[in-house]
Design a protein around this motif. Structure first.
Motif, PDB file in Angstrom:
ATOM      1  N   THR A  10       0.810  -1.218   0.000  1.00 52.68           N
ATOM      2  CA  THR A  10       0.000   0.000   0.000  1.00 52.68           C
ATOM      3  C   THR A  10       0.842   1.266   0.000  1.00 52.68           C
ATOM      4  O   THR A  10       0.328   2.336  -0.328  1.00 52.68           O
ATOM      5  N   GLU A  11       2.127   1.147   0.340  1.00 50.41           N
ATOM      6  CA  GLU A  11       2.981   2.327   0.360  1.00 50.41           C
ATOM      7  C   GLU A  11       3.423   2.780  -1.029  1.00 50.41           C
ATOM      8  O   GLU A  11       4.036   3.845  -1.163  1.00 50.41           O
ATOM      9  N   VAL A  34      -0.993 -10.896   0.345  1.00 52.33           N
ATOM     10  CA  VAL A  34      -0.904 -10.180   1.616  1.00 52.33           C
ATOM     11  C   VAL A  34      -0.960  -8.686   1.336  1.00 52.33           C
ATOM     12  O   VAL A  34      -0.680  -8.239   0.224  1.00 52.33           O
ATOM     13  N   THR A  35      -1.326  -7.926   2.370  1.00 53.46           N
ATOM     14  CA  THR A  35      -1.517  -6.487   2.230  1.00 53.46           C
ATOM     15  C   THR A  35      -0.863  -5.765   3.392  1.00 53.46           C
ATOM     16  O   THR A  35      -1.137  -6.084   4.549  1.00 53.46           O
ATOM     17  N   SER A  36      -0.006  -4.800   3.102  1.00 51.71           N
ATOM     18  CA  SER A  36       0.550  -3.981   4.179  1.00 51.71           C
ATOM     19  C   SER A  36      -0.531  -3.037   4.708  1.00 51.71           C
ATOM     20  O   SER A  36      -1.530  -2.764   4.043  1.00 51.71           O
ATOM     21  N   ASP A  37      -0.340  -2.550   5.932  1.00 50.16           N
ATOM     22  CA  ASP A  37      -1.329  -1.686   6.593  1.00 50.16           C
ATOM     23  C   ASP A  37      -0.578  -0.531   7.254  1.00 50.16           C
ATOM     24  O   ASP A  37      -0.166  -0.621   8.412  1.00 50.16           O
ATOM     25  N   GLY A  47       5.433   7.178  -1.992  1.00 42.85           N
ATOM     26  CA  GLY A  47       4.405   8.128  -2.380  1.00 42.85           C
ATOM     27  C   GLY A  47       2.958   7.815  -2.073  1.00 42.85           C
ATOM     28  O   GLY A  47       2.075   8.567  -2.482  1.00 42.85           O
ATOM     29  N   HIS A  48       2.649   6.744  -1.344  1.00 44.41           N
ATOM     30  CA  HIS A  48       1.255   6.374  -1.099  1.00 44.41           C
ATOM     31  C   HIS A  48       1.094   5.797   0.301  1.00 44.41           C
ATOM     32  O   HIS A  48       2.051   5.388   0.936  1.00 44.41           O
ATOM     33  N   SER A  49      -0.145   5.725   0.751  1.00 47.02           N
ATOM     34  CA  SER A  49      -0.496   4.966   1.946  1.00 47.02           C
ATOM     35  C   SER A  49      -2.007   5.042   2.181  1.00 47.02           C
ATOM     36  O   SER A  49      -2.474   5.632   3.149  1.00 47.02           O
ATOM     37  N   PRO A  50      -2.799   4.416   1.311  1.00 48.67           N
ATOM     38  CA  PRO A  50      -4.255   4.410   1.505  1.00 48.67           C
ATOM     39  C   PRO A  50      -4.652   3.495   2.662  1.00 48.67           C
ATOM     40  O   PRO A  50      -3.843   2.721   3.171  1.00 48.67           O
ATOM     41  N   TYR A  51      -5.908   3.597   3.057  1.00 55.07           N
ATOM     42  CA  TYR A  51      -6.439   2.805   4.170  1.00 55.07           C
ATOM     43  C   TYR A  51      -6.591   1.352   3.723  1.00 55.07           C
ATOM     44  O   TYR A  51      -7.430   1.019   2.878  1.00 55.07           O
ATOM     45  N   ALA A  52      -5.780   0.478   4.295  1.00 54.98           N
ATOM     46  CA  ALA A  52      -5.695  -0.903   3.823  1.00 54.98           C
ATOM     47  C   ALA A  52      -7.018  -1.640   3.904  1.00 54.98           C
ATOM     48  O   ALA A  52      -7.317  -2.500   3.063  1.00 54.98           O
ATOM     49  N   TRP A  53      -7.838  -1.335   4.913  1.00 50.24           N
ATOM     50  CA  TRP A  53      -9.068  -2.104   5.103  1.00 50.24           C
ATOM     51  C   TRP A  53     -10.125  -1.769   4.059  1.00 50.24           C
ATOM     52  O   TRP A  53     -10.923  -2.642   3.684  1.00 50.24           O
TER      53      TRP A  53
END
Length: 325
Positions: A10-11, A34-37, A47-53
């Motif tokens: 997600t980053e 798998v998904t980072s949070d 450059g990113h970091s949206p809400y993983a859920w």
């Protein structure tokens, strides 16, 4: 049999792009995802970091086969464990049983945003144990009251429980975390191929449980481009967990990695398009005893080319060398 997974990092990509990448990863034939949070990227270049859920909810609807998993969520600072339990139960229902809840004790980078400081590792472990106990109690149904040293829960209940609760994975980096994972977890999570971590996990009750590893890779037909991308976005990876968990901001990671060179990065992350180099980077995880290995393709704009190459070249090479589905 070793299962090969894909990471929604997600980053390094926005929410819509992440879901599109996962749809293609499912088509490609990856065994799980798998998904980072995160709240922050590791470095500004990512450059990113949206809400993983929210991403997970969309991914559950956009895919039909590929398993989902957080890698990992911290249930002790940004999120209260009662809320993590509700989120996990909902994603498990949306995905029709394809979700696993990966948990860890957190990084200052993401958890400092709610204030309250960043405690020592022993306090973080205390909070982590209480959080897992709360989450498991809520997964069992009924009303939950909990009075702990760090958390209170007042008559909480999950009103939408899935047919089966999500398995809980716990991230490890040393003896104490391995003891907690062996005793409280359904699977273990690690980012280094250290056999001693799995040995400690087994000693404390983890024998026979799944063990999931992860490593970054940088595919590009031009190796110099792959190395440059890895250096720009992933040079923090070699700091080690004791450092990475303490630094509070992307600028801190910039400072901590200012003397890391592209050659340093290329020595630890496979770069280019030689499948044998990627196989040899994955092999230590398989030999250490990991049953599942998730790959992180570095660079949000490099995912589709990596996935096309994986379908035709990398996944067949990995499965021939290591065994797999």
């Amino acid at each position: 049999m070793v299962r090969i997974g894909y990471t929604m990092m997600t980053e390094q990509a926005g929410p819509r792009e992440l879901v599109g990448h996962l749809v293609r990863a499912e088509e490609t034939g990856f065994d799980f995802s798998v998904t980072s949070d995160h709240y922050f990227p590791w470095l500004r270049a990512q450059g990113h970091s949206p809400y993983a859920w929210s991403v997970l909810g969309a991914a559950a609807q956009a895919t039909s086969r590929i398993p989902l998993m957080t890698y990992v969520t911290c249930p002790t600072f940004r999120y209260h464990p009662a809320v993590v339990a509700q989120k996990a139960a909902t994603v498990q229902s949306l995905s029709q049983g394809r979700f696993r809840l990966g948990l860890g004790s957190g990084e200052n980078l993401n958890e400092h945003v709610v204030g309250g400081g960043w405690p020592t590792a022993d306090i973080r472990h205390e909070r982590f144990v209480e959080a897992v106990e709360i989450i498991r109690a809520l997964f069992e149904g009924g009303h939950v009251n909990y009075r702990g040293k760090h958390f209170d829960v007042e008559s909480a209940k999950l009103w939408d429980l899935p047919d089966s609760p999500p398995p809980i994975g716990m991230a490890v980096s040393g003896e104490r975390s391995c003891e907690l994972a062996g005793r409280l977890g359904d699977l273990v999570i690690a980012t280094e191929p250290k056999p001693e971590l799995l040995d400690a996990f087994d000693r404390h009750g983890g024998a026979g449980k799944p063990r999931v590893g992860q490593l970054p890779v940088s595919y590009d037909p031009d190796r110099d481009t792959a190395v440059q991308r890895a250096h720009e976005q992933f040079r923090w990876f070699g700091n080690g967990w004791k450092v990475n968990s303490e630094l509070p901001h992307p600028d801190s990671f910039e400072a901590a990695t200012q003397f890391v060179t592209p050659d340093d990065v290329a020595a630890s992350i496979p770069c280019g398009d030689d499948p044998e180099a990627f196989v040899e980077a994955v092999r230590p995880y398989a030999e250490a005893g990991f049953t599942e290995i998730a790959l992180v393709q570095i660079g949000g704009d490099a995912q589709y080319s990596f996935l096309d190459w994986s379908e035709k070249t990398l996944l067949p090479a990995l499965r021939e060398a290591l065994g797999g589905s």
